[in-house]
Design a protein around this motif. Sequence first.
Motif, PDB file in Angstrom:
ATOM      1  N   PHE A 280       0.841  -1.084   0.010  1.00  0.00           N
ATOM      2  CA  PHE A 280      -0.124  -0.159   0.028  1.00  0.00           C
ATOM      3  C   PHE A 280       0.703   1.046  -0.130  1.00  0.00           C
ATOM      4  O   PHE A 280       0.382   2.324  -0.550  1.00  0.00           O
ATOM      5  CB  PHE A 280      -0.847  -0.015   1.246  1.00  0.00           C
ATOM      6  N   ILE A 281       2.010   1.342   0.660  1.00  0.00           N
ATOM      7  CA  ILE A 281       2.907   2.267   0.402  1.00  0.00           C
ATOM      8  C   ILE A 281       3.367   2.396  -0.998  1.00  0.00           C
ATOM      9  O   ILE A 281       3.432   3.706  -1.471  1.00  0.00           O
ATOM     10  CB  ILE A 281       4.246   1.984   1.167  1.00  0.00           C
ATOM     11  N   GLY A 282       3.556   1.423  -1.731  1.00  0.00           N
ATOM     12  CA  GLY A 282       3.772   1.515  -3.111  1.00  0.00           C
ATOM     13  C   GLY A 282       2.656   2.277  -3.901  1.00  0.00           C
ATOM     14  O   GLY A 282       3.042   3.037  -5.068  1.00  0.00           O
ATOM     15  N   ILE A 284       0.345   4.009  -2.837  1.00  0.00           N
ATOM     16  CA  ILE A 284       0.532   5.779  -2.297  1.00  0.00           C
ATOM     17  C   ILE A 284       1.553   6.483  -3.039  1.00  0.00           C
ATOM     18  O   ILE A 284       1.088   7.589  -3.836  1.00  0.00           O
ATOM     19  CB  ILE A 284       0.723   5.758  -0.667  1.00  0.00           C
ATOM     20  N   PHE A 285       2.476   5.839  -3.272  1.00  0.00           N
ATOM     21  CA  PHE A 285       3.631   6.534  -4.138  1.00  0.00           C
ATOM     22  C   PHE A 285       3.238   6.971  -5.456  1.00  0.00           C
ATOM     23  O   PHE A 285       3.216   8.089  -6.292  1.00  0.00           O
ATOM     24  CB  PHE A 285       4.958   5.658  -4.195  1.00  0.00           C
ATOM     25  N   LEU A 286       2.469   5.598  -6.323  1.00  0.00           N
ATOM     26  CA  LEU A 286       2.031   6.040  -7.553  1.00  0.00           C
ATOM     27  C   LEU A 286       0.866   6.751  -7.512  1.00  0.00           C
ATOM     28  O   LEU A 286       0.752   7.450  -8.623  1.00  0.00           O
ATOM     29  CB  LEU A 286       1.405   4.342  -7.894  1.00  0.00           C
ATOM     30  N   VAL A 287       0.028   6.948  -6.508  1.00  0.00           N
ATOM     31  CA  VAL A 287      -1.047   8.006  -6.518  1.00  0.00           C
ATOM     32  C   VAL A 287      -0.523   9.522  -6.649  1.00  0.00           C
ATOM     33  O   VAL A 287      -0.905  10.302  -7.274  1.00  0.00           O
ATOM     34  CB  VAL A 287      -1.844   7.935  -5.437  1.00  0.00           C
ATOM     35  N   LEU A 288       0.612   9.689  -5.643  1.00  0.00           N
ATOM     36  CA  LEU A 288       1.311  10.712  -5.512  1.00  0.00           C
ATOM     37  C   LEU A 288       2.132  11.208  -7.012  1.00  0.00           C
ATOM     38  O   LEU A 288       2.007  12.465  -7.413  1.00  0.00           O
ATOM     39  CB  LEU A 288       2.398  10.950  -4.438  1.00  0.00           C
ATOM     40  N   GLU A 289       2.463  10.012  -7.567  1.00  0.00           N
ATOM     41  CA  GLU A 289       3.127  10.431  -8.799  1.00  0.00           C
ATOM     42  C   GLU A 289       2.084  10.897 -10.124  1.00  0.00           C
ATOM     43  O   GLU A 289       2.313  11.595 -10.795  1.00  0.00           O
ATOM     44  CB  GLU A 289       3.762   9.093  -9.341  1.00  0.00           C
ATOM     45  N   ALA A 290       0.908  10.344  -9.778  1.00  0.00           N
ATOM     46  CA  ALA A 290      -0.136  10.677 -10.694  1.00  0.00           C
ATOM     47  C   ALA A 290      -0.623  12.019 -10.822  1.00  0.00           C
ATOM     48  O   ALA A 290      -1.025  12.763 -11.578  1.00  0.00           O
ATOM     49  CB  ALA A 290      -1.115   9.675 -10.684  1.00  0.00           C
ATOM     50  N   MET A 291      -0.477  12.658  -9.470  1.00  0.00           N
ATOM     51  CA  MET A 291      -0.831  13.926  -9.170  1.00  0.00           C
ATOM     52  C   MET A 291       0.110  14.830  -9.712  1.00  0.00           C
ATOM     53  O   MET A 291      -0.118  16.010  -9.660  1.00  0.00           O
ATOM     54  CB  MET A 291      -1.205  14.254  -7.496  1.00  0.00           C
ATOM     55  N   ALA A 292       1.332  14.538  -9.922  1.00  0.00           N
ATOM     56  CA  ALA A 292       2.528  15.492 -10.430  1.00  0.00           C
ATOM     57  C   ALA A 292       2.392  15.188 -11.823  1.00  0.00           C
ATOM     58  O   ALA A 292       2.659  14.260 -12.506  1.00  0.00           O
ATOM     59  CB  ALA A 292       3.554  15.161  -9.459  1.00  0.00           C
ATOM     60  N   VAL A 297      10.469  10.480  -9.034  1.00  0.00           N
ATOM     61  CA  VAL A 297      11.021   9.727  -7.654  1.00  0.00           C
ATOM     62  C   VAL A 297       9.811   8.893  -6.961  1.00  0.00           C
ATOM     63  O   VAL A 297       9.974   7.533  -6.868  1.00  0.00           O
ATOM     64  CB  VAL A 297      11.617  10.593  -6.579  1.00  0.00           C
ATOM     65  N   PHE A 298       8.734   9.567  -7.043  1.00  0.00           N
ATOM     66  CA  PHE A 298       7.496   8.798  -6.383  1.00  0.00           C
ATOM     67  C   PHE A 298       7.214   7.645  -7.223  1.00  0.00           C
ATOM     68  O   PHE A 298       6.807   6.578  -6.718  1.00  0.00           O
ATOM     69  CB  PHE A 298       6.303   9.620  -6.561  1.00  0.00           C
ATOM     70  N   GLY A 299       7.160   7.655  -8.548  1.00  0.00           N
ATOM     71  CA  GLY A 299       6.793   6.500  -9.545  1.00  0.00           C
ATOM     72  C   GLY A 299       7.899   5.481  -9.282  1.00  0.00           C
ATOM     73  O   GLY A 299       7.471   4.222  -9.233  1.00  0.00           O
ATOM     74  N   MET A 300       9.212   5.770  -9.194  1.00  0.00           N
ATOM     75  CA  MET A 300      10.001   4.748  -9.223  1.00  0.00           C
ATOM     76  C   MET A 300       9.955   3.981  -7.585  1.00  0.00           C
ATOM     77  O   MET A 300      10.046   2.751  -7.622  1.00  0.00           O
ATOM     78  CB  MET A 300      11.644   5.404  -9.220  1.00  0.00           C
ATOM     79  N   ILE A 306       5.865  -1.993  -4.825  1.00  0.00           N
ATOM     80  CA  ILE A 306       5.135  -3.022  -5.215  1.00  0.00           C
ATOM     81  C   ILE A 306       5.832  -4.349  -5.665  1.00  0.00           C
ATOM     82  O   ILE A 306       5.344  -5.612  -5.234  1.00  0.00           O
ATOM     83  CB  ILE A 306       4.131  -2.651  -6.207  1.00  0.00           C
ATOM     84  N   ALA A 307       6.929  -4.108  -6.349  1.00  0.00           N
ATOM     85  CA  ALA A 307       7.632  -5.309  -6.667  1.00  0.00           C
ATOM     86  C   ALA A 307       8.091  -6.070  -5.531  1.00  0.00           C
ATOM     87  O   ALA A 307       8.198  -7.267  -5.279  1.00  0.00           O
ATOM     88  CB  ALA A 307       8.619  -4.898  -7.785  1.00  0.00           C
ATOM     89  N   PHE A 308       8.753  -5.233  -4.699  1.00  0.00           N
ATOM     90  CA  PHE A 308       9.204  -5.888  -3.238  1.00  0.00           C
ATOM     91  C   PHE A 308       8.351  -6.598  -2.364  1.00  0.00           C
ATOM     92  O   PHE A 308       8.612  -7.473  -1.849  1.00  0.00           O
ATOM     93  CB  PHE A 308       9.862  -4.769  -2.555  1.00  0.00           C
TER      94      PHE A 308
END
Length: 429
Positions: A280-282, A284-292, A297-300, A306-308
């Motif tokens: 879920f942290i992953g 959240i990072f993707l959602v933040l990336e989608a907003m920018a 960095v957030f996308g990576m 998610i992969a981990f």
Amino acid sequence: MKRAFFTFIIIIIFILSNICFADSKNSVYVINVKGEVNPGMYYHIKNSINKAEDESADYILLEIDTFGGRVDSSVKISDLIVSSNIPTIAFINKKAESAGVLISISCDKIYMAKSSTIGSAEPVPNTEKNISYWTSQLKTVAEEKGRDPQIVASMADKDIKIEGLVDKGKLLNLTTNKAKEINFIDGVVSSRKDIYNDLNIKYVNEKKLEGNLYEKFSKFITLNYVSIILLSLGFVGMVIELITPGFGIGGIISILGFGLFFGGSVLGGNAGYFVFFVFFIGIIFLVLEAMAPGFGVFGMLGIGSIAFSIIMASNSLLQAFIYIVFAFTVTIITLVFAIKKLPKRKISKTLFLNTKLNKKEGFVSSKEKSKYLEKEGICISYLRPSGKVQIGEEVLDVISEGAFVEIGKKVKVIRVDGSKIVVREIKEG
């Protein structure tokens, strides 16, 4: 009157004799070991053995028909069988391949139906480390149960040669007749009744343990191919949710897919609930990336998290690699299909900006765009976060500062970054 009295006495004697006879029966608890060996099967066998021990069963019979499955699950099942204080019988009814070999040799007695096989137990991946661990498990149990450890090891290690039985470079797989010929099994039978006769078990009271609904469900969602499908559904649902407005069927599919995939992992003992947190942290990072704007960095971090989490939820790195490659492939195919189909359904505006690069269509250069600072406009497409806004008579491609802005909402230009116009929704009231 006398006749009625004698009839009553006979009935009482008959009932009492049946009760006494029932008490003298040998109780045999039959456990089906069919299909893929996985955590669900482990829990079924564990609960079944516990039930047999709690109810003081005389024998436990495992009817086996499996191509194998997970090594870790078979080792746990083996430990359960070996540690049980009830005599155990393996009835190989068709096949005991791979992980099924360890389960079979863990029993006190082994019987095979005609035209059955046992063997071909090479681990996957067949690295030296895996083969060494697996063969040591097989040999240890074989020695404990009084079976030839070298024969068992040759079922898993191609480098073992046994004269007249298996050549180097091949895995041993025994047919029923061959297994009996070399005294690897205790007998050849046609049914469970033949086993009871061979062991001189009289007056048998069989109790089949099929497993409850929870055990069956656990076994189903931990099947390898089901896990791959669940993970793929999670990603596909997430893509559908991102390209459609609001929360809908895509979000529900995504939550169910990911939830069942990681839930199966927790049931299988591969990971604890921490794996949910990382996943879920992953997200959240993707959602933040989608907003920018752009990809950074957030996308990576999102993709990495998610992969981990998938790696932690898998039985091995190879399994995690297969899961990820398959799921991503299915997701990309779905996305490509959606891109081709969406224009026909007039939803392509959710993914593409169709403004032409000329002033007639509303295009202006980056130098000219600074004049829109602080100006207000109306959304004429959804902003997720990119879309179209009309300011005056002009239609502009913009990016919202927030996540999602609906059609018809008022926005204000708050920043111009090069060619990008960033807007913020004007909240009413």
